[in-house]
Design an enzyme around this catalytic site. Structure first.
Site, mmCIF file in Angstrom:
data_model
loop_
_atom_site.group_PDB
_atom_site.id
_atom_site.type_symbol
_atom_site.label_atom_id
_atom_site.label_comp_id
_atom_site.label_asym_id
_atom_site.label_seq_id
_atom_site.Cartn_x
_atom_site.Cartn_y
_atom_site.Cartn_z
ATOM 1 N N SER A 76 38.035 -14.283 -50.954
ATOM 2 C CA SER A 76 36.804 -13.487 -50.985
ATOM 3 C C SER A 76 36.702 -12.434 -49.895
ATOM 4 O O SER A 76 35.745 -11.665 -49.884
ATOM 5 C CB SER A 76 35.584 -14.402 -50.921
ATOM 6 O OG SER A 76 35.368 -14.998 -52.177
ATOM 7 N N LYS A 96 36.058 -8.995 -51.079
ATOM 8 C CA LYS A 96 34.705 -8.500 -51.340
ATOM 9 C C LYS A 96 34.296 -7.404 -50.349
ATOM 10 O O LYS A 96 33.375 -6.632 -50.628
ATOM 11 C CB LYS A 96 33.702 -9.650 -51.298
ATOM 12 C CG LYS A 96 33.804 -10.619 -52.484
ATOM 13 C CD LYS A 96 32.747 -11.726 -52.373
ATOM 14 C CE LYS A 96 32.670 -12.563 -53.647
ATOM 15 N NZ LYS A 96 33.766 -13.536 -53.786
ATOM 16 N N SER A 146 28.981 -15.498 -50.929
ATOM 17 C CA SER A 146 30.231 -15.105 -51.576
ATOM 18 C C SER A 146 30.138 -15.300 -53.085
ATOM 19 O O SER A 146 31.086 -15.736 -53.745
ATOM 20 C CB SER A 146 31.406 -15.919 -51.017
ATOM 21 O OG SER A 146 32.614 -15.221 -51.141
#
Length: 394
Positions: A86, A89, A144
């Site tokens: 993640s 991101k 997340s």
């Protein structure tokens, strides 16, 4: 070369050098330097003028840099291509964040959530509920939430368009180790980045006040339908002090990640005494708190001994902001630095040594242009070696 000739690699390089004028080789090296500096393409620990690096670092790659100057103070396998989880991101935010006003409202549909991978980390978005863009970004940064990423991606024109824009953004930032498959960082075959690239994403994002605000938010109230809300907490343990860790003094963000394939990844930023440092740690051997403990130890070193460190590389500027164009780091294991002890898990030395003679050195320089043309082929090989199907969420 392996499948087209039985000559030794050194011999092939020597023949290549013999056919290559010195001026051409020098020009190729000058025009297309390795992004961030040649030293960051080497294996092993890269550090100059400072000692005292943490001893028990088991991560497959890490990097410490000065946020303002972009100087890389120390690194280990900075350009190694690994699954980012993640932390990707951050690139999603770099790409999409400024497209929608914080106060814009959006009613989520079933279609917005239909393509969220099973097993994803979720903030808890429900169809039929109207959310502000600010709340969706809180879901991205704090929890997340892949559901929040997919809603914002559909607002942006769909998953495919968002992935294409993220890849274009990575190219502009000169994050040339990064290959985007999905906007959420989930375990998809071929989704790759590096400690160097993740640090670029963080540095670029922190220039934006909204990005900086979201990644440093510890808790927020999230809509549950009607007038009800529930509290969400940031999963960055150095920011919140969860799971037995102390909060890191001066931490201002940015993003953590975990999947069963990638293991733990983390990029953080902290300010002390007017100086802001960036750190990225990827894939430590042990799970749990190791990625945070490594990051905290590297930040401590950067704020102390790192003050005397001479840079071993630099975080480059985006092409759109006048950054000089560079080429990807070579896919092969390059020559390990003469200074600086080998890092944990650094493997052996390279299969060939560029310093084994003038002919070999000239060949390496001349192959700069060839390496650029072969970038796609290297990426494809990396996908096969590192890719994995969906398993967990980050």
């Amino acid at each position: 070369m392996r499948d087209c000739s039985r000559l030794s690699r050194r011999a092939v390089l020597g023949l290549t050098a013999a056919a290559l004028p010195l001026s051409t080789a020098t020009e190729a090296a000058a025009v297309t330097p390795v992004v961030g500096g040649e030293r960051l393409a080497r294996t092993g620990v890269q550090v100059r003028g400072a000692s005292g690096l943490p001893r028990k670092l088991t991560a497959q790659a890490w990097l410490v840099a000065d946020c303002e100057s972009g100087e890389v103070l120390a690194a280990f396998n900075a350009h190694r291509r690994l699954a980012p989880a993640s932390t990707l991101k951050m690139l999603f935010a770099d790409t999409v964040l400024k497209k929608f006003a914080r106060t814009e409202r959006y009613k989520v549909t079933d279609a917005d959530l239909a393509d969220v991978p099973a097993g994803s980390s979720l903030v808890g978005i429900k169809p039929g509920i109207t959310y502000t863009v600010e709340q969706l970004w809180q879901g991205v940064f704090l929890r997340s939430g892949n559901d929040a990423v997919h809603v914002l991606s559909h607002m942006n024109g769909g998953i495919a368009r968002t992935v294409a824009e993220m890849q274009a953004k990575a190219e502009d930032l000169q994050a040339l180790d990064t290959h985007v498959v999905s906007p959420d960082g989930f375990d998809h075959k071929g989704q790759l980045s590096s400690a160097y690239d993740l640090t670029l994403f963080a540095r670029h994002g922190l220039k934006d006040a909204d990005f900086r605000g979201y990644c440093g938010t510890r808790t927020a109230d999230f809509p549950a339908g009607g007038k009800k809300t529930f509290q969400i907490q940031n999963t960055d343990r150095l920011l919140t002090g969860a799971w037995g860790l102390k909060t890191y003094d001066g931490l201002i963000g940015v993003k953590n990640g975990y999947t069963s394939h990638a293991g733990n990844t983390f990029t953080g930023a902290a300010t002390r005494g007017g100086r802001t440092l960036l750190v990225t740690v990827m894939h430590p051997e042990s799970g749990g708190n190791a990625v945070y403990e490594h990051s905290a130890a590297l930040l401590d070193w950067g704020f102390a001994q790192g003050r005397s460190a001479q840079p071993v590389g630099r975080l480059v500027e985006p092409l759109s902001e006048g950054g000089a164009s560079a080429s990807p780091a070579p896919a092969h294991k390059a020559v390990q630095a003469a200074t600086g002890a080998p890092g944990p898990g650094s493997g052996g030395g390279a299969a060939w040594q560029a310093a084994e003679g003038a002919a070999g050195a000239l060949a390496v320089l001349g192959l700069g242009a060839w390496a650029l043309r072969r970038r796609r082929a290297r990426a494809a090989t990396a996908l096969e070696e590192n890719g994995a199907g969906p398993r967990d969420a980050g």
